[in-house]
Write a protein that holds these residues in place. Sequence first.
Motif, PDB file in Angstrom:
ATOM      1  N   ILE A  69      56.315  22.804 -44.965  1.00  0.00           N
ATOM      2  CA  ILE A  69      57.067  22.736 -43.708  1.00  0.00           C
ATOM      3  C   ILE A  69      56.196  22.171 -42.594  1.00  0.00           C
ATOM      4  N   SER A  70      54.931  22.540 -42.579  1.00  0.00           N
ATOM      5  CA  SER A  70      54.009  22.013 -41.573  1.00  0.00           C
ATOM      6  C   SER A  70      53.927  20.487 -41.667  1.00  0.00           C
ATOM      7  N   MET A  73      57.116  19.002 -40.341  1.00  0.00           N
ATOM      8  CA  MET A  73      57.194  19.052 -38.880  1.00  0.00           C
ATOM      9  C   MET A  73      56.343  17.955 -38.253  1.00  0.00           C
ATOM     10  N   MET A  90      65.107  19.206 -36.425  1.00  0.00           N
ATOM     11  CA  MET A  90      64.334  20.373 -36.016  1.00  0.00           C
ATOM     12  C   MET A  90      65.073  21.660 -36.386  1.00  0.00           C
ATOM     13  N   GLU A  91      66.385  21.658 -36.327  1.00  0.00           N
ATOM     14  CA  GLU A  91      67.165  22.838 -36.714  1.00  0.00           C
ATOM     15  C   GLU A  91      67.004  23.123 -38.202  1.00  0.00           C
ATOM     16  N   GLU A  92      67.017  22.084 -39.026  1.00  0.00           N
ATOM     17  CA  GLU A  92      66.804  22.283 -40.464  1.00  0.00           C
ATOM     18  C   GLU A  92      65.401  22.822 -40.743  1.00  0.00           C
ATOM     19  N   LEU A  93      64.416  22.284 -40.036  1.00  0.00           N
ATOM     20  CA  LEU A  93      63.049  22.790 -40.186  1.00  0.00           C
ATOM     21  C   LEU A  93      62.958  24.255 -39.770  1.00  0.00           C
ATOM     22  N   ARG A  94      63.612  24.593 -38.683  1.00  0.00           N
ATOM     23  CA  ARG A  94      63.614  25.989 -38.222  1.00  0.00           C
ATOM     24  C   ARG A  94      64.199  26.899 -39.285  1.00  0.00           C
ATOM     25  N   ARG A  95      65.313  26.490 -39.864  1.00  0.00           N
ATOM     26  CA  ARG A  95      65.955  27.302 -40.916  1.00  0.00           C
ATOM     27  C   ARG A  95      65.049  27.426 -42.139  1.00  0.00           C
ATOM     28  N   PHE A  97      61.798  27.238 -42.192  1.00  0.00           N
ATOM     29  CA  PHE A  97      60.693  28.094 -41.803  1.00  0.00           C
ATOM     30  C   PHE A  97      61.108  29.566 -41.860  1.00  0.00           C
ATOM     31  N   LEU A  98      62.283  29.863 -41.322  1.00  0.00           N
ATOM     32  CA  LEU A  98      62.757  31.242 -41.313  1.00  0.00           C
ATOM     33  C   LEU A  98      63.088  31.743 -42.716  1.00  0.00           C
TER      34      LEU A  98
END
Length: 101
Positions: A69-70, A73, A90-95, A97-98
């Motif tokens: 993920i890093s 990003m 960015m929303e997909e990356l956030r999801r 990551f979570l």
Amino acid sequence: MKGVSVDGPAAQDLPQSVELHRLANRLKRAHGQLRAVIDAVESGANCRAVVTQLAAVRGALDKAGFELISGAMRECASTPGSPDGTGLTMEELRRLFLTLA
């Protein structure tokens, strides 16, 4: 993260090839640790040994996921749009990551 050509990486692809190599090494370590957990269970090892190995596998997989993920990003930050539609928002990356958190 982009793939690297077999004939040799372009100058801008070199950091990604290093990242992919590092990620592959992390996953190989996790694979070896998981094999040790399975062997321990099959041989009737004590609970403490199995749980310790299992925690090591989980940690290795978590680190591999965060590394992936890093890299994504960093790539999205440097190239915010992907013409072929394969880039992550960015929303997909956030999801993603979570999902690991």
